[in-house]
Design a protein around this motif. Structure first.
Motif, PDB file in Angstrom:
ATOM      1  N   ARG A 167       0.846  -1.196   0.000  1.00 45.97           N
ATOM      2  CA  ARG A 167       0.000   0.000   0.000  1.00 45.97           C
ATOM      3  C   ARG A 167       0.885   1.252   0.000  1.00 45.97           C
ATOM      4  O   ARG A 167       2.030   1.245   0.463  1.00 45.97           O
ATOM      5  CB  ARG A 167      -0.928  -0.010   1.212  1.00 45.97           C
ATOM      6  N   SER A 168       0.335   2.351  -0.475  1.00 48.92           N
ATOM      7  CA  SER A 168       1.065   3.618  -0.504  1.00 48.92           C
ATOM      8  C   SER A 168       1.182   4.196   0.904  1.00 48.92           C
ATOM      9  O   SER A 168       0.346   3.943   1.774  1.00 48.92           O
ATOM     10  CB  SER A 168       0.347   4.626  -1.409  1.00 48.92           C
ATOM     11  N   ASN A 169       2.233   4.991   1.111  1.00 51.33           N
ATOM     12  CA  ASN A 169       2.359   5.777   2.338  1.00 51.33           C
ATOM     13  C   ASN A 169       3.038   7.099   1.993  1.00 51.33           C
ATOM     14  O   ASN A 169       3.209   7.432   0.812  1.00 51.33           O
ATOM     15  CB  ASN A 169       3.088   4.993   3.439  1.00 51.33           C
ATOM     16  N   ILE A 170       3.423   7.862   2.993  1.00 53.12           N
ATOM     17  CA  ILE A 170       3.966   9.194   2.722  1.00 53.12           C
ATOM     18  C   ILE A 170       5.341   9.131   2.058  1.00 53.12           C
ATOM     19  O   ILE A 170       5.830  10.147   1.574  1.00 53.12           O
ATOM     20  CB  ILE A 170       4.041  10.050   4.006  1.00 53.12           C
ATOM     21  N   PHE A 171       5.949   7.947   2.024  1.00 52.54           N
ATOM     22  CA  PHE A 171       7.304   7.827   1.481  1.00 52.54           C
ATOM     23  C   PHE A 171       7.338   7.298   0.051  1.00 52.54           C
ATOM     24  O   PHE A 171       8.341   7.475  -0.640  1.00 52.54           O
ATOM     25  CB  PHE A 171       8.144   6.916   2.380  1.00 52.54           C
ATOM     26  N   PRO A 183       6.459  -4.749 -12.559  1.00 50.98           N
ATOM     27  CA  PRO A 183       6.495  -3.956 -11.322  1.00 50.98           C
ATOM     28  C   PRO A 183       6.361  -2.454 -11.560  1.00 50.98           C
ATOM     29  O   PRO A 183       6.383  -1.682 -10.603  1.00 50.98           O
ATOM     30  CB  PRO A 183       7.861  -4.303 -10.729  1.00 50.98           C
ATOM     31  N   ASP A 184       6.196  -2.042 -12.798  1.00 51.41           N
ATOM     32  CA  ASP A 184       6.047  -0.622 -13.119  1.00 51.41           C
ATOM     33  C   ASP A 184       4.571  -0.268 -13.000  1.00 51.41           C
ATOM     34  O   ASP A 184       3.832  -0.267 -13.979  1.00 51.41           O
ATOM     35  CB  ASP A 184       6.569  -0.350 -14.530  1.00 51.41           C
ATOM     36  N   THR A 185       4.148   0.055 -11.776  1.00 49.56           N
ATOM     37  CA  THR A 185       2.718   0.187 -11.492  1.00 49.56           C
ATOM     38  C   THR A 185       2.299   1.563 -10.988  1.00 49.56           C
ATOM     39  O   THR A 185       1.133   1.741 -10.619  1.00 49.56           O
ATOM     40  CB  THR A 185       2.304  -0.866 -10.440  1.00 49.56           C
ATOM     41  N   GLY A 186       3.206   2.541 -10.937  1.00 53.99           N
ATOM     42  CA  GLY A 186       2.818   3.843 -10.425  1.00 53.99           C
ATOM     43  C   GLY A 186       4.017   4.727 -10.172  1.00 53.99           C
ATOM     44  O   GLY A 186       5.146   4.392 -10.552  1.00 53.99           O
ATOM     45  N   PRO A 187       3.793   5.874  -9.509  1.00 55.55           N
ATOM     46  CA  PRO A 187       4.894   6.799  -9.234  1.00 55.55           C
ATOM     47  C   PRO A 187       5.858   6.238  -8.206  1.00 55.55           C
ATOM     48  O   PRO A 187       5.551   5.276  -7.504  1.00 55.55           O
ATOM     49  CB  PRO A 187       4.180   8.051  -8.712  1.00 55.55           C
ATOM     50  N   GLY A 188       7.033   6.858  -8.115  1.00 56.44           N
ATOM     51  CA  GLY A 188       8.087   6.364  -7.248  1.00 56.44           C
ATOM     52  C   GLY A 188       8.083   7.000  -5.874  1.00 56.44           C
ATOM     53  O   GLY A 188       7.028   7.245  -5.276  1.00 56.44           O
ATOM     54  N   LEU A 189       9.270   7.299  -5.362  1.00 54.53           N
ATOM     55  CA  LEU A 189       9.394   7.883  -4.030  1.00 54.53           C
ATOM     56  C   LEU A 189       8.846   9.304  -4.006  1.00 54.53           C
ATOM     57  O   LEU A 189       8.966  10.059  -4.974  1.00 54.53           O
ATOM     58  CB  LEU A 189      10.860   7.917  -3.600  1.00 54.53           C
ATOM     59  N   THR A 190       8.275   9.677  -2.879  1.00 61.09           N
ATOM     60  CA  THR A 190       7.898  11.060  -2.641  1.00 61.09           C
ATOM     61  C   THR A 190       9.127  11.841  -2.154  1.00 61.09           C
ATOM     62  O   THR A 190      10.193  11.261  -1.910  1.00 61.09           O
ATOM     63  CB  THR A 190       6.806  11.139  -1.574  1.00 61.09           C
ATOM     64  N   ASP A 191       8.968  13.140  -1.975  1.00 58.41           N
ATOM     65  CA  ASP A 191      10.075  13.939  -1.416  1.00 58.41           C
ATOM     66  C   ASP A 191      10.461  13.422  -0.032  1.00 58.41           C
ATOM     67  O   ASP A 191      11.653  13.379   0.315  1.00 58.41           O
ATOM     68  CB  ASP A 191       9.674  15.413  -1.329  1.00 58.41           C
ATOM     69  N   ARG A 192       9.470  13.028   0.764  1.00 57.73           N
ATOM     70  CA  ARG A 192       9.780  12.469   2.086  1.00 57.73           C
ATOM     71  C   ARG A 192      10.484  11.120   1.953  1.00 57.73           C
ATOM     72  O   ARG A 192      11.355  10.783   2.761  1.00 57.73           O
ATOM     73  CB  ARG A 192       8.497  12.324   2.901  1.00 57.73           C
ATOM     74  N   GLY A 193      10.115  10.352   0.942  1.00 59.83           N
ATOM     75  CA  GLY A 193      10.799   9.092   0.696  1.00 59.83           C
ATOM     76  C   GLY A 193      12.255   9.294   0.335  1.00 59.83           C
ATOM     77  O   GLY A 193      13.129   8.523   0.764  1.00 59.83           O
ATOM     78  N   ILE A 194      12.535  10.327  -0.432  1.00 57.15           N
ATOM     79  CA  ILE A 194      13.923  10.654  -0.778  1.00 57.15           C
ATOM     80  C   ILE A 194      14.714  10.977   0.490  1.00 57.15           C
ATOM     81  O   ILE A 194      15.849  10.530   0.674  1.00 57.15           O
ATOM     82  CB  ILE A 194      13.945  11.823  -1.775  1.00 57.15           C
ATOM     83  N   GLU A 195      14.105  11.746   1.388  1.00 49.87           N
ATOM     84  CA  GLU A 195      14.781  12.077   2.641  1.00 49.87           C
ATOM     85  C   GLU A 195      14.987  10.835   3.514  1.00 49.87           C
ATOM     86  O   GLU A 195      16.008  10.708   4.196  1.00 49.87           O
ATOM     87  CB  GLU A 195      13.991  13.144   3.404  1.00 49.87           C
ATOM     88  N   LEU A 196      14.029   9.902   3.487  1.00 48.59           N
ATOM     89  CA  LEU A 196      14.183   8.664   4.246  1.00 48.59           C
ATOM     90  C   LEU A 196      15.367   7.851   3.724  1.00 48.59           C
ATOM     91  O   LEU A 196      16.167   7.326   4.512  1.00 48.59           O
ATOM     92  CB  LEU A 196      12.901   7.842   4.174  1.00 48.59           C
ATOM     93  N   VAL A 197      15.502   7.745   2.420  1.00 44.53           N
ATOM     94  CA  VAL A 197      16.633   7.018   1.840  1.00 44.53           C
ATOM     95  C   VAL A 197      17.954   7.651   2.266  1.00 44.53           C
ATOM     96  O   VAL A 197      18.897   6.955   2.678  1.00 44.53           O
ATOM     97  CB  VAL A 197      16.519   6.968   0.305  1.00 44.53           C
ATOM     98  N   LYS A 198      18.023   8.955   2.194  1.00 47.68           N
ATOM     99  CA  LYS A 198      19.259   9.636   2.585  1.00 47.68           C
ATOM    100  C   LYS A 198      19.576   9.414   4.060  1.00 47.68           C
ATOM    101  O   LYS A 198      20.736   9.197   4.445  1.00 47.68           O
ATOM    102  CB  LYS A 198      19.145  11.139   2.287  1.00 47.68           C
ATOM    103  N   ALA A 199      18.527   9.446   4.901  1.00 44.79           N
ATOM    104  CA  ALA A 199      18.744   9.239   6.335  1.00 44.79           C
ATOM    105  C   ALA A 199      19.211   7.813   6.608  1.00 44.79           C
ATOM    106  O   ALA A 199      20.099   7.586   7.450  1.00 44.79           O
ATOM    107  CB  ALA A 199      17.461   9.535   7.106  1.00 44.79           C
ATOM    108  N   CYS A 200      18.636   6.844   5.924  1.00 46.73           N
ATOM    109  CA  CYS A 200      19.065   5.455   6.106  1.00 46.73           C
ATOM    110  C   CYS A 200      20.509   5.265   5.660  1.00 46.73           C
ATOM    111  O   CYS A 200      21.275   4.538   6.304  1.00 46.73           O
ATOM    112  CB  CYS A 200      18.135   4.513   5.347  1.00 46.73           C
ATOM    113  N   LEU A 212       8.740  -2.253  -3.127  1.00 47.68           N
ATOM    114  CA  LEU A 212       8.760  -0.964  -3.824  1.00 47.68           C
ATOM    115  C   LEU A 212       8.498  -1.172  -5.316  1.00 47.68           C
ATOM    116  O   LEU A 212       9.010  -2.119  -5.920  1.00 47.68           O
ATOM    117  CB  LEU A 212      10.122  -0.313  -3.613  1.00 47.68           C
ATOM    118  N   ASN A 213       7.708  -0.273  -5.910  1.00 44.41           N
ATOM    119  CA  ASN A 213       7.466  -0.425  -7.344  1.00 44.41           C
ATOM    120  C   ASN A 213       8.704  -0.028  -8.152  1.00 44.41           C
ATOM    121  O   ASN A 213       9.710   0.425  -7.605  1.00 44.41           O
ATOM    122  CB  ASN A 213       6.218   0.359  -7.775  1.00 44.41           C
ATOM    123  N   GLU A 214       8.627  -0.223  -9.464  1.00 46.99           N
ATOM    124  CA  GLU A 214       9.833  -0.080 -10.274  1.00 46.99           C
ATOM    125  C   GLU A 214      10.369   1.354 -10.283  1.00 46.99           C
ATOM    126  O   GLU A 214      11.581   1.573 -10.200  1.00 46.99           O
ATOM    127  CB  GLU A 214       9.580  -0.553 -11.705  1.00 46.99           C
TER     128      GLU A 214
END
Length: 356
Positions: A167-171, A183-200, A212-214
């Motif tokens: 399911r989708s979430n804020i990331f 697996p190409d089923t929709g949009p990718g990371l949100t801006d918050r998702g980008i920040e989560l990746v950087k933090a990880c 995660l979708n494609e």
């Protein structure tokens, strides 16, 4: 090799924490003493050679929409409706409850279970008969937009996170349970998702790409400096399910010196995409062959999805792992390859990811 007569298995994904919190009282005791429910508990793990793995924290959705998922996934084609996005507050409560359960299991185990924060921890556990547990999040619904909860969970032992479940979430956005589908089923990371990746990346928390979708996958490729890892996914060329990885994705994982854990869920194994436990182990070996060809023998492991999926009846539960190992040997894998797939590759990729 670790001191055991069984081939040790380190596993990329299980949902035993969810099963336990939904079950009877005293879940720590049920796990440590054995309740013989579902696929996993500590006594059965020891019987099957299960030495450690990723223990998922997953927030379930209350709303099912009245969909009979089993009946739907028995059809030649299906597209399972996904639940709506979850609210932060309730998600945080469940996240803390499940993380706390793993901590309590460790505390009650008299040294038989350890939440591992380093590859050295995992090696020590495997060598000494201690269950090596990685605290993992499957879907970051319990993480707030400012990522404050990420810091708290990191200090509690969190070392792996999948930004989304399906399911989708804020990331970002996950893949649906859809067959046949890319697996190409929709949009990718949100801006918050980008920040989560950087933090990880900063914290050296492993990023799990399995749900995660494609487009989101390629966003992580662009952003992350860590090995690309899908803890419980299979080969799309063998089973054209949206949850499986294309050869192009596998090439990117290989380039990053990453890893794929073969999922035992029959709907991601079978070429017909059906949820049916009458699935020969040879079908799993087909995925292993394809992944070895496209990722390399150092990039393939196991990601069972125990307690979270319909798995082949020949495995049954964790005690059936030796039958899978025997099938790998019959297929012609030498002992070095079997050891890599069963546990060595996971320890090595975590050392490359965590830095120690």
């Amino acid at each position: 090799m670790p001191r055991t007569s069984l081939m040790p298995v380190f596993d990329g994904h299980n949902d035993v924490l969810l099963r336990l919190v939904r079950g009877k009282a005293e879940p720590e005791r049920a796990f440590l003493e054995g309740d013989n429910i579902g696929h996993l508990d500590w006594p059965r793990m020891k019987e099957g050679g299960f030495v450690g793995g990723f223990f998922a924290v997953y927030v379930p959705s209350d709303a099912t929409g009245g969909v009979d998922v089993d009946a739907l996934m028995a059809r030649p084609q299906y597209d399972v409706p996904l639940p709506p996005q979850l609210e932060l507050g309730p998600s945080q409560r469940v996240t803390v409850q499940m993380a706390s359960l793993l901590i309590r299991i460790e505390r009650a185990s008299n040294g038989e279970v350890k939440i591992c924060r380093s590859a050295a921890d995992i090696r020590h556990c495997i060598d000494n008969g201690i269950l090596a547990a990685i605290l993992h999040i499957e879907g970051a619904e319990g993480i707030d937009p400012d990522l404050a909860m990420l810091d708290v969970l990191y200090e509690s032992g969190l070392r792996s996170i999948g930004p989304v479940w399906s399911r989708s979430n804020i990331f970002g956005h996950g893949v649906p349970f859809r067959y046949p589908s890319s697996p190409d089923t929709g949009p990718g990371l949100t801006d918050r998702g980008i920040e989560l990746v950087k933090a990880c990346n900063r914290l050296k928390i492993m990023l799990d790409l399995s749900h995660l979708n494609e487009k989101g996958f390629w966003d992580v490729v662009r952003l992350s400096d860590a090995p690309l890892v899908a803890t419980h996914s299979n080969a799309h060329a063998v089973c054209p399910h949206s949850r499986n990885l294309t050869d192009k994705q596998l090439a990117a994982i290989r380039e990053s010196r990453g890893m794929v854990g073969v999922n035992f869920a029959t709907s991601f194994i079978r070429p017909d995409g059906m949820r049916n436990d009458d699935t020969p182990l040879e079908e799993m070996i087909r995925h292993m062959d394809h992944l070895i060809e496209h990722v390399g023998v150092d990039g393939v492991g196991l990601g069972s999805d125990f307690d979270g999926a319909t798995i082949p009846a020949e495995i049954g539960d964790v005690r059936g792992l030796p039958r899978l190992v025997d099938a790998m040997r019959r297929h012609g894998y030498d002992e070095a390859t079997v050891r890599k797939i069963c546990y060595e590759n996971w320890v090595d990729v975590l050392e490359r990811t965590w830095g120690h």
